[in-house]
Design an enzyme around this catalytic site. Structure first.
Site, PDB file in Angstrom:
ATOM      1  N   ASN A   1       0.882  -1.170   0.000  1.00 30.05           N
ATOM      2  CA  ASN A   1       0.000   0.000   0.000  1.00 30.05           C
ATOM      3  C   ASN A   1       0.922   1.222   0.000  1.00 30.05           C
ATOM      4  OD1 ASN A   1      -1.807   2.012   0.431  1.00 30.05           O
ATOM      5  ND2 ASN A   1      -2.691   1.157   2.309  1.00 30.05           N
TER       6      ASN A   1
ATOM      7  N   ARG B   1      -2.633  -2.087  -3.407  1.00 31.43           N
ATOM      8  CA  ARG B   1      -3.872  -1.347  -3.178  1.00 31.43           C
ATOM      9  C   ARG B   1      -3.844  -0.087  -4.054  1.00 31.43           C
ATOM     10  NH1 ARG B   1      -5.202   3.071   1.320  1.00 31.43           N
ATOM     11  NH2 ARG B   1      -7.400   3.274   0.831  1.00 31.43           N
TER      12      ARG B   1
ATOM     13  N   HIS C   1     -12.973   2.901  -0.059  1.00 24.85           N
ATOM     14  CA  HIS C   1     -12.970   1.826   0.960  1.00 24.85           C
ATOM     15  C   HIS C   1     -13.666   0.560   0.461  1.00 24.85           C
ATOM     16  CE1 HIS C   1     -13.133   5.230   4.194  1.00 24.85           C
ATOM     17  NE2 HIS C   1     -11.877   4.851   4.018  1.00 24.85           N
TER      18      HIS C   1
ATOM     19  N   ASN D   1     -10.224   7.094  10.175  1.00 21.97           N
ATOM     20  CA  ASN D   1      -9.811   8.458   9.879  1.00 21.97           C
ATOM     21  C   ASN D   1     -10.631   8.993   8.710  1.00 21.97           C
ATOM     22  OD1 ASN D   1      -8.095  10.359  10.782  1.00 21.97           O
ATOM     23  ND2 ASN D   1      -6.272   9.112  10.372  1.00 21.97           N
ATOM     24  N   GLY D   2     -10.730   8.157   7.679  1.00 22.70           N
ATOM     25  CA  GLY D   2     -11.698   8.374   6.605  1.00 22.70           C
ATOM     26  C   GLY D   2     -12.870   7.460   6.894  1.00 22.70           C
TER      27      GLY D   2
ATOM     28  N   ARG E   1     -11.696  15.615   7.172  1.00 22.26           N
ATOM     29  CA  ARG E   1     -12.506  15.955   5.979  1.00 22.26           C
ATOM     30  C   ARG E   1     -13.909  16.371   6.398  1.00 22.26           C
ATOM     31  NH1 ARG E   1     -11.188  10.402   2.983  1.00 22.26           N
ATOM     32  NH2 ARG E   1      -9.377  10.162   4.312  1.00 22.26           N
TER      33      ARG E   1
ATOM     34  N   ASP F   1      -8.038  13.087  15.887  1.00 23.43           N
ATOM     35  CA  ASP F   1      -8.041  11.726  16.428  1.00 23.43           C
ATOM     36  C   ASP F   1      -9.209  11.509  17.379  1.00 23.43           C
ATOM     37  OD1 ASP F   1      -5.672   9.417  16.706  1.00 23.43           O
ATOM     38  OD2 ASP F   1      -7.128   9.471  18.351  1.00 23.43           O
TER      39      ASP F   1
ATOM     40  N   GLU G   1     -14.316  -0.256  15.076  1.00 27.64           N
ATOM     41  CA  GLU G   1     -13.896  -1.484  15.769  1.00 27.64           C
ATOM     42  C   GLU G   1     -13.572  -1.246  17.241  1.00 27.64           C
ATOM     43  OE1 GLU G   1     -10.557  -3.295  13.669  1.00 27.64           O
ATOM     44  OE2 GLU G   1     -11.587  -2.974  11.766  1.00 27.64           O
ATOM     45  N   ASN G   2     -13.179   0.008  17.565  1.00 28.57           N
ATOM     46  CA  ASN G   2     -12.613   0.239  18.904  1.00 28.57           C
ATOM     47  C   ASN G   2     -13.429   1.145  19.813  1.00 28.57           C
ATOM     48  OD1 ASN G   2     -10.073  -1.238  18.720  1.00 28.57           O
ATOM     49  ND2 ASN G   2      -9.660   0.188  17.047  1.00 28.57           N
TER      50      ASN G   2
ATOM     51  N   GLU H   1      -8.108  -5.438   4.872  1.00 28.13           N
ATOM     52  CA  GLU H   1      -7.966  -5.070   3.463  1.00 28.13           C
ATOM     53  C   GLU H   1      -6.798  -5.810   2.804  1.00 28.13           C
ATOM     54  OE1 GLU H   1      -8.422  -1.140   5.090  1.00 28.13           O
ATOM     55  OE2 GLU H   1      -9.329  -0.487   3.208  1.00 28.13           O
TER      56      GLU H   1
HETATM   57  P1  ADP Z   1      -7.347   5.158   8.502  1.00 25.51           P
HETATM   58  O1  ADP Z   1      -8.561   5.699   7.814  1.00 25.51           O
HETATM   59  O2  ADP Z   1      -6.183   6.101   8.523  1.00 25.51           O
HETATM   60  O3  ADP Z   1      -6.986   3.720   8.118  1.00 25.51           O
HETATM   61  P2  ADP Z   1      -8.129   3.946  11.018  1.00 25.51           P
HETATM   62  O4  ADP Z   1      -9.155   3.037  10.470  1.00 25.51           O
HETATM   63  O5  ADP Z   1      -6.875   3.363  11.567  1.00 25.51           O
HETATM   64  O6  ADP Z   1      -7.777   5.113  10.030  1.00 25.51           O
HETATM   65  O7  ADP Z   1      -8.832   4.803  12.186  1.00 25.51           O
HETATM   66  C1  ADP Z   1      -8.168   5.790  12.896  1.00 25.51           C
HETATM   67  C2  ADP Z   1      -9.125   6.309  13.968  1.00 25.51           C
HETATM   68  O8  ADP Z   1      -9.450   5.241  14.872  1.00 25.51           O
HETATM   69  C3  ADP Z   1      -8.540   7.450  14.801  1.00 25.51           C
HETATM   70  O9  ADP Z   1      -9.503   8.481  14.963  1.00 25.51           O
HETATM   71  C4  ADP Z   1      -8.295   6.768  16.149  1.00 25.51           C
HETATM   72  O10 ADP Z   1      -8.431   7.667  17.218  1.00 25.51           O
HETATM   73  C5  ADP Z   1      -9.404   5.751  16.183  1.00 25.51           C
HETATM   74  N1  ADP Z   1      -9.101   4.720  17.179  1.00 25.51           N
HETATM   75  C6  ADP Z   1      -8.110   3.812  17.147  1.00 25.51           C
HETATM   76  N2  ADP Z   1      -8.103   3.097  18.300  1.00 25.51           N
HETATM   77  C7  ADP Z   1      -9.102   3.589  19.069  1.00 25.51           C
HETATM   78  C8  ADP Z   1      -9.618   3.291  20.373  1.00 25.51           C
HETATM   79  N3  ADP Z   1      -9.085   2.333  21.109  1.00 25.51           N
HETATM   80  N4  ADP Z   1     -10.696   3.999  20.807  1.00 25.51           N
HETATM   81  C9  ADP Z   1     -11.255   4.968  20.054  1.00 25.51           C
HETATM   82  N5  ADP Z   1     -10.806   5.314  18.833  1.00 25.51           N
HETATM   83  C10 ADP Z   1      -9.756   4.635  18.339  1.00 25.51           C
END
Ligand code: ADP
Length: 402
Positions: A7, A94, A183, A214-215, A244, A286, A337-338, A387
């Site tokens: 990627n 990718r 995506h 992030n996106g 964005r 973030d 996921e988180n 991915e």
């Molecule tokens: P990208 O689009 O760059 O691939 P990701 O899918 O990795 O981004 O998502 C990044 C986002 O996920 C950030 O806003 C980050 O704060 C959030 N994130 C990652 N871990 C956690 C967590 N444990 N709790 C809440 N948000 C999280």
């Protein structure tokens, strides 16, 4: 088959080396990142499975040097995971933007490179970097077949009334202006995994996937095919994201440009890099910073959290309507996921739809989980996105046909 998944960004190369014994039996041999290419302090972080991580700081003038570093790390006697370059049988890349040229993944040849080049206009930050990555692999592994996997391909099944903007038709004909989404690799993967996990037949199902990172984008999938998605001509359209803005009335843009005396490039930068969580809160892009600030009473961070939930609920509501109902909602990506708080907040606002969340199940982050209660009329699942695995699978299937 040993497959290297790449990627490539404008100053970075993310990689994974996978041993794909079959579609379901595979191991991750190593992953890593080359970053700050062209800067004086370039960095390689190599993470071999079962061995110590390896880090190197050195100038990395271009992507070919970066690729060579990756290859050297992979075959290094101490940190390596393969004996020689020859063990790599295929490389999968990718690619962010394939526009309407590509409905699926394919082998790299001159015509494919030409079309990816045309798509640079629609993804100026990403596609030129992907081309650099392909050329770097050609330099280092000239005999190895390369496959390209497009973020836009899964969305090519959208009907014209979903992908067309109501602008003069000539802009579509002359400049390819339409909605492409993004995506797609993630939406495809999590919809299939989610359907399997929920015991649904993907070919007879209504699924809404929420890729919130992030996106972020939300996609409506009927019988396994995308019928609408929230991102558009570029990954700017749709919902609020880290930096964005998502949807705004288009008239706002020339209005601000005139007021602030901005060029088109400056305005594009503001919409893509200075808006979203960052622009609204003034704190950060973030999610973790938003949660911390909101819990300390910061009203603008609280506004970001409310808007994030609102945008997702609004998209899900629209997609329930276009799908004629929904069997499964899937959450994925960094935030999806988180962040159990967000999932609970969204699902709570979908109670009218018969969505009931199981609080205990929802407290498990980052793993494949059914988070809806058994009595819920709509199933809701957390499906970690993969991915790179999806890219490796497409690469394997195409190279096996050679
Ligand atoms: P990208 O689009 O760059 O691939 P990701 O899918 O990795 O981004 O998502 C990044 C986002 O996920 C950030 O806003 C980050 O704060 C959030 N994130 C990652 N871990 C956690 C967590 N444990 N709790 C809440 N948000 C999280």
């Amino acid at each position: 088959m040993i497959i290297l998944v790449i990627n490539c960004g404008s100053s970075s190369i993310k990689y994974q080396l996978l041993d794909m014994r079959s579609d379901t039996d595979y191991t991750l041999k190593a992953k890593g990142l080359v970053e700050k290419i062209t800067l004086p302090e370039g960095r390689l972080v190599h993470k071999p499975s079962g061995k110590d991580n390896f880090e190197q700081i050195l100038p990395i003038p271009d992507h070919t040097v970066g690729m060579k570093l990756v290859m050297d790390a992979l075959v290094d006697p101490e940190h390596g995971v393969i004996g020689s370059y020859d063990e790599i049988q295929a490389v999968g890349h990718r690619i962010v933007q394939g526009a309407d040229f590509f409905e699926g993944s394919c082998l790299v040849d001159d015509e494919v490179l030409r079309k990816i080049g045309i798509c640079c206009d629609f993804a100026p930050l990403h596609n030129p970097a992907h081309l650099l990555g392909i050329h770097a692999v050609t330099d280092v592994l000239p005999k190895v077949p390369q496959v390209v996997v497009f973020d836009t391909a899964f969305h090519q099944t959208m009907p014209d009334y979903a992908y067309m903007y109501a602008l003069p038709y000539d802009y579509y004909k002359n400049y390819h202006v339409r909605r492409y989404g993004a995506h797609g690799t993630s939406h495809k993967y999590v919809s299939r995994e989610g359907a399997k996990f929920a015991g649904l037949d993907i070919n007879n199902s209504r699924i809404i996937t929420c890729h919130i990172g992030n996106g972020s984008s939300v996609t409506a999938i009927k019988d396994g095919k995308c019928i609408d998605t929230s991102m558009g001509f570029t990954p700017l359209e749709g919902m609020i994201m880290g930096t964005r803005c998502g949807n705004v009335d288009c008239n706002v843009i020339p209005y601000i440009m005139k007021k602030e005396n901005l060029t088109p490039d400056q305005m594009t930068d503001i919409m893509n890099k200075k808006s979203g969580f960052l622009g609204l809160s003034g704190i950060s892009s973030d999610m973790r910073d938003m949660l911390a600030a909101a819990s300390e009473g910061n009203e603008r961070a609280q506004l970001v959290l409310k808007k994030l939930t609102y945008d997702i609920v609004k998209l899900i509501g629209a997609y329930v309507a276009v799908l004629g109902g929904v069997d499964l909602i899937v959450f994925t990506a960094g935030i999806g996921e988180n962040n159990s708080f967000l999932r609970k907040d969204v699902c709570g606002k979908l109670a009218w739809l018969g969505v009931e969340i199981d609080d205990e199940a929802n407290s498990h982050n980052g793993q494949l989980t059914m988070i809806s209660a058994p009595s819920s009329k709509v199933k809701v699942a957390l499906v970690p996105t993969e991915e790179e695995l999806m890219i490796a699978l497409d690469t394997k299937h195409i190279v096996e046909q050679l």
